[in-house]
Design an enzyme around this catalytic site. Structure first.
Site, PDB file in Angstrom:
ATOM      1  N   LYS A  81       0.855  -1.184   0.000  1.00  0.00           N
ATOM      2  CA  LYS A  81       0.000   0.000   0.000  1.00  0.00           C
ATOM      3  C   LYS A  81       0.890   1.232   0.000  1.00  0.00           C
ATOM      4  CE  LYS A  81      -4.491   0.897   0.140  1.00  0.00           C
ATOM      5  NZ  LYS A  81      -5.505   0.168  -0.637  1.00  0.00           N
ATOM      6  N   GLY A 182     -21.602   5.912   3.470  1.00  0.00           N
ATOM      7  CA  GLY A 182     -20.705   6.218   2.361  1.00  0.00           C
ATOM      8  C   GLY A 182     -21.376   5.905   1.033  1.00  0.00           C
ATOM      9  N   GLY A 184     -20.058   6.819  -2.136  1.00  0.00           N
ATOM     10  CA  GLY A 184     -19.135   7.021  -3.249  1.00  0.00           C
ATOM     11  C   GLY A 184     -19.206   5.882  -4.244  1.00  0.00           C
ATOM     12  N   VAL A 186     -18.030   2.826  -4.280  1.00  0.00           N
ATOM     13  CA  VAL A 186     -18.358   1.498  -3.761  1.00  0.00           C
ATOM     14  C   VAL A 186     -19.720   1.492  -3.069  1.00  0.00           C
ATOM     15  CG1 VAL A 186     -17.672  -0.304  -2.143  1.00  0.00           C
ATOM     16  CG2 VAL A 186     -15.946   0.835  -3.545  1.00  0.00           C
TER      17      VAL A 186
END
Length: 353
Positions: A81, A182, A184, A186
């Site tokens: 990452k 959320g 967004g 996804v």
């Protein structure tokens, strides 16, 4: 910034690479947790941290999560990452992306990057001008996978929620109440699929206008972002930033299922067993949200081999997400361990830990 080896999230990471380029203003951390199964693959996060130590914690936790995610998805990839420390203005320049691409190239293929929070397809195209160790690039062929992996993550989350509802509640998604945190790429994508399947939705997002627009589109309810965890529902689906399932968060839950696409949902190791003790069925995050990395990993491997990535192959592999979840839940019931610990043990065996 504290030394990474004193961080509680340091887990014998193979590499923690600090990058600073004075000319462009780039400051970044690239963490490789394990390359046992292949090069470390995981997206790049562009975020402003009030405390730079938060960037280190994200890099360590997220790279470990990618080791587990890639292993559980059956991919020949390890875990890595990157975190780019954005300024308060979150300014992102071509010079900064070029310097970041050079840093990835300097690792000689040990790390493969893609989109994550704050990074989009166009950014990956810019990075790809400096290194070939990048994926999530747009495709011009409708039969080939490429570009934003969000829709594949959303599909896996939807399939995971469907499996969790069948396992815990013994029913289909018709009429099931899902609280989505959320909206967004996804969370919004999963919400659309849930609505198509007949679920009743309550939505929340820090961007209230975005949540309202999606609610108007889907006929859903909207609540403030700071109250979504208080909603009485069948499924709480976290699809924003992580570490929301801490002592206080779990105490607020009014749902028998937690299943969503956010990374690192459990704040600490004891929070998975805490959910289980409360009778809450948990879908381990790095299993249910594996659709995106499946897409970009298969894209990268196909491009490396000089061929297009068959989108049907990606969909088939994403369809395996609920199969893995059901295996975890069965073992958890048989052993008395919580699903997160069962999943961790499975992943650790796969990466030789």
């Amino acid at each position: 910034m504290p030394a990474f080896w004193t961080e509680p999230d340091f887990d014998e990471h193979e590499l923690v690479h600090f990058v600073h380029d004075r000319a462009s203003g780039l400051t970044a951390i690239i963490a490789l947790h394990s390359t046992h199964l292949g090069p470390g693959a995981g997206g790049t996060r562009f975020w402003h941290y009030g405390d730079p130590g938060g960037a280190m914690r994200d890099a360590l936790r997220l790279s470990r999560g990618m080791s587990y995610k890639n292993a559980m998805a059956g991919l020949p990839m390890g875990g890595g990452k990157a975190v780019i420390l954005a300024g308060a203005d979150k300014a992102k320049t071509p010079a900064m992306l070029a310097a970041f691409g050079d840093a990835i190239e300097g690792l000689g293929g040990r790390y493969i990057t893609a989109e994550d929070v704050g990074i989009n397809e166009a950014d990956m195209v810019a990075v790809a001008q400096r290194t070939s160790y990048v994926t999530g690039l747009p495709s011009t062929d409708s039969d080939s996978a490429g570009g934003d992996p969000g829709p594949f993550t959303a599909k896996g989350v939807f399939l995971g929620i469907e499996a969790a509802v069948a396992h815990k509640l013994g029913r289909s998604l018709e009429g099931v109440h899902v609280a989505v945190q959320g909206t967004g790429s996804v969370g919004g994508g999963a919400a659309r699929l849930l609505a198509e399947a007949g679920a009743r939705l309550t939505l929340a997002d820090v961007d209230a206008a975005r949540a309202k627009a999606l609610a108007d589109e889907l006929g859903a309810e909207v609540v403030a972002s700071d109250s979504i965890m208080d909603v009485a529902c069948d499924v709480f689906s976290p699809n924003a930033l992580g570490a929301i399932l801490d002592d206080a968060g779990i105490a607020r839950l009014r749902a028998p299922i937690v299943a969503g696409g956010a990374n690192n949902q459990l704040a600490r190791a004891h929070h998975g067993p805490m959910l289980a003790e409360r009778g809450v069925l948990y879908a381990p995050d790095y299993v249910i949200n594996g659709g995106g990395i499946i897409a970009v990993a298969l894209e990268y491997l196909a491009r490396r081999d000089g061929k297009p990535c068959d989108i049907a192959e990606v969909h088939a592999k994403v369809a395996e997400v609920p199969v893995r979840l059901r295996a975890i839940w069965r073992e958890a019931e048989e052993t008395g361990n919580s699903p997160d610990r069962v999943a961790d043990a499975m992943a650790q065996r796969l990466i030789g830990r």
